[in-house]
Design a protein around this motif. Structure first.
Motif, mmCIF file in Angstrom:
data_model
loop_
_atom_site.group_PDB
_atom_site.id
_atom_site.type_symbol
_atom_site.label_atom_id
_atom_site.label_comp_id
_atom_site.label_asym_id
_atom_site.label_seq_id
_atom_site.Cartn_x
_atom_site.Cartn_y
_atom_site.Cartn_z
ATOM 1 N N GLU A 41 0.798 -1.219 0.000
ATOM 2 C CA GLU A 41 0.000 0.000 0.000
ATOM 3 C C GLU A 41 0.835 1.275 0.000
ATOM 4 O OE1 GLU A 41 -2.511 -0.332 3.400
ATOM 5 O OE2 GLU A 41 -3.805 -1.863 2.528
ATOM 6 N N ALA A 42 2.142 1.146 0.217
ATOM 7 C CA ALA A 42 2.987 2.305 0.503
ATOM 8 C C ALA A 42 2.825 3.457 -0.481
ATOM 9 C CB ALA A 42 4.451 1.873 0.575
ATOM 10 N N ALA A 43 2.927 3.174 -1.776
ATOM 11 C CA ALA A 43 2.927 4.259 -2.766
ATOM 12 C C ALA A 43 1.647 4.299 -3.587
ATOM 13 C CB ALA A 43 4.139 4.119 -3.684
ATOM 14 N N TYR A 44 0.633 3.526 -3.209
ATOM 15 C CA TYR A 44 -0.553 3.452 -4.066
ATOM 16 C C TYR A 44 -1.242 4.809 -4.222
ATOM 17 C CZ TYR A 44 -4.822 2.180 -6.339
ATOM 18 O OH TYR A 44 -5.836 2.136 -7.253
ATOM 19 N N GLY A 45 -1.402 5.545 -3.135
ATOM 20 C CA GLY A 45 -2.100 6.819 -3.219
ATOM 21 C C GLY A 45 -1.418 7.802 -4.148
ATOM 22 N N SER A 46 -0.108 7.977 -3.996
ATOM 23 C CA SER A 46 0.607 8.949 -4.828
ATOM 24 C C SER A 46 0.674 8.516 -6.286
ATOM 25 C CB SER A 46 2.025 9.170 -4.280
ATOM 26 O OG SER A 46 2.740 7.948 -4.218
ATOM 27 N N VAL A 47 0.878 7.224 -6.555
ATOM 28 C CA VAL A 47 0.948 6.742 -7.937
ATOM 29 C C VAL A 47 -0.445 6.727 -8.563
ATOM 30 C CG1 VAL A 47 1.622 4.824 -9.429
ATOM 31 C CG2 VAL A 47 2.999 5.387 -7.420
ATOM 32 N N GLY A 48 -1.457 6.322 -7.785
ATOM 33 C CA GLY A 48 -2.810 6.275 -8.309
ATOM 34 C C GLY A 48 -3.307 7.637 -8.746
ATOM 35 N N ILE A 49 -3.085 8.671 -7.926
ATOM 36 C CA ILE A 49 -3.543 10.006 -8.315
ATOM 37 C C ILE A 49 -2.739 10.529 -9.495
ATOM 38 C CG2 ILE A 49 -2.068 11.291 -6.716
ATOM 39 C CD1 ILE A 49 -5.711 12.073 -7.728
ATOM 40 N N ALA A 50 -1.475 10.133 -9.607
ATOM 41 C CA ALA A 50 -0.664 10.547 -10.760
ATOM 42 C C ALA A 50 -1.232 9.967 -12.053
ATOM 43 C CB ALA A 50 0.784 10.095 -10.573
ATOM 44 N N VAL A 51 -1.666 8.713 -12.018
ATOM 45 C CA VAL A 51 -2.286 8.093 -13.196
ATOM 46 C C VAL A 51 -3.556 8.837 -13.577
ATOM 47 C CG1 VAL A 51 -3.520 6.044 -13.996
ATOM 48 C CG2 VAL A 51 -1.303 5.799 -12.887
ATOM 49 N N ILE A 52 -4.399 9.120 -12.608
ATOM 50 C CA ILE A 52 -5.674 9.778 -12.880
ATOM 51 C C ILE A 52 -5.467 11.174 -13.464
ATOM 52 C CG2 ILE A 52 -7.709 10.782 -11.761
ATOM 53 C CD1 ILE A 52 -7.647 8.338 -9.869
ATOM 54 N N LEU A 53 -4.591 11.949 -12.842
ATOM 55 C CA LEU A 53 -4.383 13.316 -13.319
ATOM 56 C C LEU A 53 -3.760 13.359 -14.703
ATOM 57 C CD1 LEU A 53 -3.198 15.192 -10.100
ATOM 58 C CD2 LEU A 53 -5.501 14.967 -11.030
ATOM 59 N N SER A 54 -3.038 12.312 -15.081
ATOM 60 C CA SER A 54 -2.375 12.307 -16.392
ATOM 61 C C SER A 54 -3.343 12.061 -17.544
ATOM 62 C CB SER A 54 -1.265 11.251 -16.408
ATOM 63 O OG SER A 54 -1.808 9.939 -16.448
ATOM 64 N N ILE A 55 -4.559 11.592 -17.271
ATOM 65 C CA ILE A 55 -5.474 11.241 -18.360
ATOM 66 C C ILE A 55 -6.741 12.095 -18.381
ATOM 67 C CG2 ILE A 55 -4.652 8.861 -18.496
ATOM 68 C CD1 ILE A 55 -7.087 8.012 -16.877
ATOM 69 N N PHE A 56 -6.816 13.093 -17.479
ATOM 70 C CA PHE A 56 -7.961 13.993 -17.459
ATOM 71 C C PHE A 56 -7.520 15.417 -17.785
ATOM 72 C CE2 PHE A 56 -10.048 10.591 -15.113
ATOM 73 C CZ PHE A 56 -11.384 10.737 -15.485
ATOM 74 N N PRO A 57 -8.436 16.240 -18.292
ATOM 75 C CA PRO A 57 -8.114 17.656 -18.533
ATOM 76 C C PRO A 57 -7.725 18.363 -17.242
ATOM 77 C CG PRO A 57 -10.177 17.044 -19.605
ATOM 78 C CD PRO A 57 -9.803 15.901 -18.721
ATOM 79 N N ALA A 58 -6.915 19.402 -17.383
ATOM 80 C CA ALA A 58 -6.392 20.104 -16.214
ATOM 81 C C ALA A 58 -7.487 20.727 -15.360
ATOM 82 C CB ALA A 58 -5.403 21.176 -16.658
ATOM 83 N N HIS A 59 -8.593 21.172 -15.970
ATOM 84 C CA HIS A 59 -9.615 21.876 -15.195
ATOM 85 C C HIS A 59 -10.386 20.967 -14.250
ATOM 86 C CE1 HIS A 59 -12.106 20.380 -18.589
ATOM 87 N NE2 HIS A 59 -13.088 20.379 -17.698
ATOM 88 N N LEU A 60 -10.194 19.637 -14.356
ATOM 89 C CA LEU A 60 -10.880 18.703 -13.462
ATOM 90 C C LEU A 60 -9.991 18.218 -12.318
ATOM 91 C CD1 LEU A 60 -12.797 16.417 -16.004
ATOM 92 C CD2 LEU A 60 -13.772 18.156 -14.496
ATOM 93 N N ARG A 61 -8.784 18.691 -12.246
ATOM 94 C CA ARG A 61 -7.826 18.079 -11.323
ATOM 95 C C ARG A 61 -8.154 18.286 -9.850
ATOM 96 N NH1 ARG A 61 -2.524 19.083 -15.152
ATOM 97 N NH2 ARG A 61 -2.816 17.181 -16.363
ATOM 98 N N SER A 62 -8.621 19.449 -9.481
ATOM 99 C CA SER A 62 -8.973 19.666 -8.070
ATOM 100 C C SER A 62 -10.122 18.753 -7.653
ATOM 101 C CB SER A 62 -9.361 21.130 -7.838
ATOM 102 O OG SER A 62 -8.263 21.978 -8.064
ATOM 103 N N THR A 63 -11.137 18.660 -8.502
ATOM 104 C CA THR A 63 -12.291 17.800 -8.209
ATOM 105 C C THR A 63 -11.869 16.342 -8.099
ATOM 106 O OG1 THR A 63 -13.766 19.301 -9.375
ATOM 107 C CG2 THR A 63 -14.552 17.050 -9.035
ATOM 108 N N LEU A 64 -11.055 15.891 -9.037
ATOM 109 C CA LEU A 64 -10.630 14.491 -9.055
ATOM 110 C C LEU A 64 -9.753 14.161 -7.856
ATOM 111 C CD1 LEU A 64 -9.864 14.216 -12.860
ATOM 112 C CD2 LEU A 64 -11.665 12.991 -11.636
ATOM 113 N N THR A 65 -8.873 15.082 -7.498
ATOM 114 C CA THR A 65 -7.993 14.829 -6.351
ATOM 115 C C THR A 65 -8.804 14.695 -5.068
ATOM 116 O OG1 THR A 65 -6.183 16.057 -7.395
ATOM 117 C CG2 THR A 65 -6.040 15.711 -5.020
#
Length: 436
Positions: free
Chosen positions: A127-151
């Motif tokens: 579980e150590a790095a799942y949160g940081s890597v998981g959010i990195a994957v999500i933010l890389s495939i969505f438009p920038a204007h959705l990033r605060s909501t997605l995070t």
């Protein structure tokens, strides 16, 4: 030697290379695995009473089973996040999730304490790095204007997963035995891993990831990275204050099922469900306190320190009073309000860290904050509480735990006195670097 650090995205970043529909599929699966992450982590707390009776464990040893996961997460978050960026994020997520799922299955099969402790350590490794890597994957495939909501939506999965793990774990344990609680969590994780591996491909994710890194990536030496992470007294105070305050959150929530079982006479399933409500309150409080902080400090950013101090003070008073009241409705109300604000410092602390570190190393700065939260708070909280409970009883231990808020208040107060001076110093350094 150099370390790759991803710089936060800006509005003008490249358009993601995947379709909107596929992006939401990836989000749903990644969010589902985050639920599995916290369900596997928190199911243990729901079966504390049954495990204690089955193996005759002391509260110290029970607390260690909870703390070892946070310890592994705290120590390994930063290095494993860096490795995942280099090796491949999707492959890393799949490997992590399979590791914690199999380790949770190992908990179900454990026949002695040492085996359980080892399995829990491996859960933390996965579980150590799942949160940081998981959010990195999500933010890389969505438009920038959705990033605060997605995070915000993604991070809320931790609270929801904890609620599900404690409530479902207690329910299953009472009806089928504590081993099945771990088994169900493991099965849920394995099914999601298979679905993730079948539907999310490294090739499609890597296309967006390469664009992200090309447009915003940079190389930072280890020396420059370390200097940026610990460049001011105030940022160090933010790390320490956040970690100490989460000590209380971790301790109270880890032992709440046992507290409700011992002092309210609730069966493990009902105690787990009741404790899950407190976990949910803690998650809601993190979001609500963050919103309040942003509004209060909109015109004067330095007020973030005052809100953090206020949350520490409120939680100290409410929890200290609550645990000295007799069991009953009034105690539960005060506990609920106390837990609502106890982790409210998470938002202000994150904002302080962002303001006090260079944008180019924000990913590493938040990994450092995660490390402090785990090594100072999430890991020692349950263990120290269990140690004290063996000597002065669980009630006495929980009456002592709110005192840690005084340390957090001191750290935030010291940080506030240095904040303006440190910001001016950082601004001067940035202007000098820009001129060069």
């Amino acid at each position: 030697m150099e370390l790759h650090c991803a710089k936060p995205a800006v509005a003008g970043s490249a358009t993601p290379a995947v379709s909107r529909r596929y992006a939401w599929v990836v989000f749903a699966l990644t969010f589902g695995l985050l639920l599995s992450d916290y369900m596997s982590r928190q199911v243990l707390n729901a079966v504390f009473p049954l495990l204690k009776a089955a193996w005759g464990l002391s509260d110290t040893r029970l607390g260690a089973l909870s703390s070892v996961v946070a310890l592994m997460v705290g120590v390994l978050t930063l290095p494993l996040s860096v490795l995942a960026d280099r090796w491949g994020r999707v492959k890393s997520l799949v490997l992590m999730a399979m590791l914690w799922s199999l380790a949770t299955l190992g908990c179900a099969l454990a026949t002695r304490y040492g085996e359980m402790l080892a399995a829990r350590a491996i859960v933390g490794l996965g579980e150590a790095a799942y949160g940081s890597v998981g959010i990195a994957v999500i933010l890389s495939i969505f438009p920038a204007h959705l990033r605060s909501t997605l995070t915000g939506a993604f991070m809320a999965g931790g609270a929801f997963g904890s609620v599900l793990g404690m409530a479902a774990g207690g329910y299953v344990a009472v009806r089928f035995g504590w081993r099945w609680s771990f088994g169900v969590m493991a099965l849920f994780g394995i099914v999601l891993v298979v679905a993730y591996w079948a539907m999310v491909t490294e090739k499609r994710i890597a296309t967006s990831q390469r664009r992200e890194l090309q447009s915003q990536g940079m190389r930072v030496s280890f020396r420059a990275l370390f200097t940026g992470l610990f460049s001011t007294v105030s940022v160090i105070c933010a790390y320490i204050g956040s970690g100490l305050q989460l000590f209380i959150m971790a301790a109270v929530l880890a032992w709440m099922p046992s507290y409700l079982n011992r002092y309210y006479g609730l069966a493990p399933d009902k105690a787990g469900a009741g404790a899950a409500v407190f976990v949910l309150l803690g998650g809601i409080g993190m979001v609500a306190c963050g919103i309040v902080t942003d509004r209060v400090s909109k015109a004067v950013p330095a007020r973030k320190w005052l809100t953090a101090i206020a949350y520490c003070t409120l939680s100290f008073v409410l929890l200290a009073v609550a645990f000295r009241l007799p069991a009953g409705p009034m105690q539960l109300v005060l506990l609920g309000v106390g837990i609502l604000v106890v982790a409210g410092t998470s938002g202000p602390a994150g904002a302080m860290v962002a303001n006090l570190t260079p944008p180019a190393i924000h990913a590493s700065a938040f990994a450092t904050l995660t490390l402090a939260n785990n090594l100072l708070g999430m890991a020692p909280g349950p263990l120290v509480t269990g140690f004290l409970a063996d000597r002065i009883g669980l009630l006495g231990a929980l009456q002592s735990i709110p005192l840690v808020s005084l340390g957090a208040m001191l750290a935030f107060t010291l940080g506030r006195t240095r904040y303006t001076r440190d910001l001016r110093r950082l601004d001067a350094l940035r202007q000098r670097a820009a001129a060069q």
